[in-house]
Design a protein around this motif. Structure first.
Motif, PDB file in Angstrom:
ATOM      1  N   ASN A  26       0.846  -1.176   0.000  1.00  0.00           N
ATOM      2  CA  ASN A  26       0.000   0.000   0.000  1.00  0.00           C
ATOM      3  C   ASN A  26       0.894   1.242   0.000  1.00  0.00           C
ATOM      4  O   ASN A  26       1.627   1.478   0.945  1.00  0.00           O
ATOM      5  CB  ASN A  26      -0.921  -0.010   1.222  1.00  0.00           C
ATOM      6  N   VAL A  27       0.818   2.017  -1.071  1.00  0.00           N
ATOM      7  CA  VAL A  27       1.598   3.246  -1.187  1.00  0.00           C
ATOM      8  C   VAL A  27       0.622   4.404  -1.038  1.00  0.00           C
ATOM      9  O   VAL A  27      -0.391   4.466  -1.730  1.00  0.00           O
ATOM     10  CB  VAL A  27       2.308   3.320  -2.559  1.00  0.00           C
ATOM     11  N   VAL A  28       0.922   5.311  -0.109  1.00  0.00           N
ATOM     12  CA  VAL A  28       0.040   6.445   0.156  1.00  0.00           C
ATOM     13  C   VAL A  28       0.826   7.732  -0.020  1.00  0.00           C
ATOM     14  O   VAL A  28       1.953   7.845   0.447  1.00  0.00           O
ATOM     15  CB  VAL A  28      -0.529   6.375   1.592  1.00  0.00           C
ATOM     16  N   SER A  29       0.213   8.703  -0.689  1.00  0.00           N
ATOM     17  CA  SER A  29       0.810  10.026  -0.835  1.00  0.00           C
ATOM     18  C   SER A  29      -0.249  11.052  -0.445  1.00  0.00           C
ATOM     19  O   SER A  29      -1.341  11.074  -1.015  1.00  0.00           O
ATOM     20  CB  SER A  29       1.266  10.243  -2.278  1.00  0.00           C
ATOM     21  N   MET A  30       0.075  11.883   0.562  1.00  0.00           N
ATOM     22  CA  MET A  30      -0.884  12.871   1.053  1.00  0.00           C
ATOM     23  C   MET A  30      -0.200  14.226   1.212  1.00  0.00           C
ATOM     24  O   MET A  30       1.011  14.300   1.315  1.00  0.00           O
ATOM     25  CB  MET A  30      -1.479  12.416   2.384  1.00  0.00           C
ATOM     26  N   THR A  31      -1.011  15.266   1.261  1.00  0.00           N
ATOM     27  CA  THR A  31      -0.506  16.609   1.502  1.00  0.00           C
ATOM     28  C   THR A  31      -1.507  17.370   2.371  1.00  0.00           C
ATOM     29  O   THR A  31      -2.704  17.075   2.349  1.00  0.00           O
ATOM     30  CB  THR A  31      -0.237  17.353   0.173  1.00  0.00           C
ATOM     31  N   GLY A  55      -3.655  -2.691  -9.241  1.00  0.00           N
ATOM     32  CA  GLY A  55      -4.069  -2.424  -7.874  1.00  0.00           C
ATOM     33  C   GLY A  55      -5.281  -1.517  -7.831  1.00  0.00           C
ATOM     34  O   GLY A  55      -5.860  -1.178  -8.858  1.00  0.00           O
ATOM     35  N   ASP A  56      -5.654  -1.114  -6.630  1.00  0.00           N
ATOM     36  CA  ASP A  56      -6.824  -0.274  -6.413  1.00  0.00           C
ATOM     37  C   ASP A  56      -6.400   1.103  -5.909  1.00  0.00           C
ATOM     38  O   ASP A  56      -5.538   1.217  -5.040  1.00  0.00           O
ATOM     39  CB  ASP A  56      -7.761  -0.916  -5.380  1.00  0.00           C
ATOM     40  N   LEU A  57      -7.035   2.136  -6.449  1.00  0.00           N
ATOM     41  CA  LEU A  57      -6.792   3.515  -6.016  1.00  0.00           C
ATOM     42  C   LEU A  57      -7.910   3.958  -5.078  1.00  0.00           C
ATOM     43  O   LEU A  57      -9.086   3.684  -5.331  1.00  0.00           O
ATOM     44  CB  LEU A  57      -6.742   4.457  -7.217  1.00  0.00           C
ATOM     45  N   THR A  58      -7.520   4.633  -4.013  1.00  0.00           N
ATOM     46  CA  THR A  58      -8.461   5.123  -3.018  1.00  0.00           C
ATOM     47  C   THR A  58      -8.116   6.566  -2.679  1.00  0.00           C
ATOM     48  O   THR A  58      -6.938   6.892  -2.503  1.00  0.00           O
ATOM     49  CB  THR A  58      -8.361   4.270  -1.728  1.00  0.00           C
ATOM     50  N   ILE A  59      -9.133   7.426  -2.591  1.00  0.00           N
ATOM     51  CA  ILE A  59      -8.931   8.785  -2.105  1.00  0.00           C
ATOM     52  C   ILE A  59      -8.926   8.702  -0.580  1.00  0.00           C
ATOM     53  O   ILE A  59      -9.801   8.068   0.015  1.00  0.00           O
ATOM     54  CB  ILE A  59     -10.070   9.724  -2.563  1.00  0.00           C
ATOM     55  N   VAL A  60      -7.951   9.345   0.061  1.00  0.00           N
ATOM     56  CA  VAL A  60      -7.847   9.314   1.520  1.00  0.00           C
ATOM     57  C   VAL A  60      -7.969  10.739   2.041  1.00  0.00           C
ATOM     58  O   VAL A  60      -7.257  11.638   1.587  1.00  0.00           O
ATOM     59  CB  VAL A  60      -6.508   8.699   1.985  1.00  0.00           C
ATOM     60  N   SER A 143      -4.198   6.608  -2.269  1.00  0.00           N
ATOM     61  CA  SER A 143      -3.559   5.348  -1.863  1.00  0.00           C
ATOM     62  C   SER A 143      -3.635   4.384  -3.038  1.00  0.00           C
ATOM     63  O   SER A 143      -4.655   4.325  -3.729  1.00  0.00           O
ATOM     64  CB  SER A 143      -4.321   4.783  -0.654  1.00  0.00           C
ATOM     65  N   TYR A 144      -2.552   3.642  -3.257  1.00  0.00           N
ATOM     66  CA  TYR A 144      -2.519   2.610  -4.301  1.00  0.00           C
ATOM     67  C   TYR A 144      -2.159   1.292  -3.628  1.00  0.00           C
ATOM     68  O   TYR A 144      -1.053   1.115  -3.150  1.00  0.00           O
ATOM     69  CB  TYR A 144      -1.494   2.965  -5.392  1.00  0.00           C
ATOM     70  N   LYS A 145      -3.146   0.412  -3.555  1.00  0.00           N
ATOM     71  CA  LYS A 145      -2.948  -0.883  -2.917  1.00  0.00           C
ATOM     72  C   LYS A 145      -2.850  -1.935  -4.015  1.00  0.00           C
ATOM     73  O   LYS A 145      -3.762  -2.092  -4.814  1.00  0.00           O
ATOM     74  CB  LYS A 145      -4.101  -1.202  -1.988  1.00  0.00           C
ATOM     75  N   ARG A 146      -1.703  -2.626  -4.051  1.00  0.00           N
ATOM     76  CA  ARG A 146      -1.486  -3.618  -5.109  1.00  0.00           C
ATOM     77  C   ARG A 146      -0.948  -4.899  -4.518  1.00  0.00           C
ATOM     78  O   ARG A 146      -0.417  -4.928  -3.409  1.00  0.00           O
ATOM     79  CB  ARG A 146      -0.521  -3.086  -6.158  1.00  0.00           C
ATOM     80  N   GLU A 147      -1.077  -5.954  -5.288  1.00  0.00           N
ATOM     81  CA  GLU A 147      -0.478  -7.226  -4.908  1.00  0.00           C
ATOM     82  C   GLU A 147       1.004  -7.131  -5.159  1.00  0.00           C
ATOM     83  O   GLU A 147       1.449  -6.539  -6.135  1.00  0.00           O
ATOM     84  CB  GLU A 147      -1.064  -8.371  -5.742  1.00  0.00           C
ATOM     85  N   LYS A 148       1.787  -7.694  -4.271  1.00  0.00           N
ATOM     86  CA  LYS A 148       3.248  -7.652  -4.433  1.00  0.00           C
ATOM     87  C   LYS A 148       3.721  -8.756  -5.326  1.00  0.00           C
ATOM     88  O   LYS A 148       3.218  -9.826  -5.342  1.00  0.00           O
ATOM     89  CB  LYS A 148       3.914  -7.775  -3.067  1.00  0.00           C
TER      90      LYS A 148
END
Length: 148
Positions: A26-31, A55-60, A143-148
């Motif tokens: 899970n890679v997350v980038s926020m500001t 993977g799946d994209l999610t707004i956080v 957030s980008y959650k992907r299978e490794k």
């Protein structure tokens, strides 16, 4: 432990490490945004280090107790590593289920896109603009959650 048994254990360990297919990354980038009234666009980037991943994209949204919006709408402009650009508007429910009475902040995860393939390695940028001002949002991102 015999040499052959030790060798088998070592091989199984290496296979287990290299075959982490079922593990999620899970890679997350926020500001940070204007907590009193977020209405300006923000841009966040995700660095993709592997080609052809899905993977799946999610707004956080990291919100505090001032956040009261039941519905949110965003314009999202995506730019891929090879400079392809895509723009769309989304609307979603944004109900906060506070984990405790004393909790002062909470992360809302809004599903954005499923089974997104990032074909190229490099930076993927997302510009997120709320279509109506939002109060009580401390930071926002993707957030980008992907299978490794």
């Amino acid at each position: 432990m015999s040499k052959s048994l030790l060798h088998i254990v070592a091989v199984l360990y290496i296979v287990a490490l290299s075959c982490g297919c079922s593990q999620e990354v899970n890679v997350v980038s926020m500001t940070d945004v204007n907590i009193a009234k977020w209405e300006e666009p923000i841009t966040v980037t995700l660095e993709n280090e592997v080609s052809n991943v899905i993977g799946d994209l999610t707004i956080v949204l990291h919100v505090n107790r001032l956040f009261e919006a039941q519905d949110v709408e965003f314009e999202i402009v995506s730019m891929t590593a090879d400079s392809l650009r895509y723009s769309e508007s989304i609307a979603a429910k944004s109900v906060v289920e506070w984990p405790a009475v004393t909790a002062q902040s909470f992360d809302i995860e809004i599903p954005y896109r499923h089974n997104v393939e990032m074909r190229k390695m490099g930076q993927y940028s997302f510009t997120i603009t709320p279509l109506t001002p939002l109060k009580g949002v401390e930071s926002a991102g993707i957030s980008y959650k992907r299978e490794k």
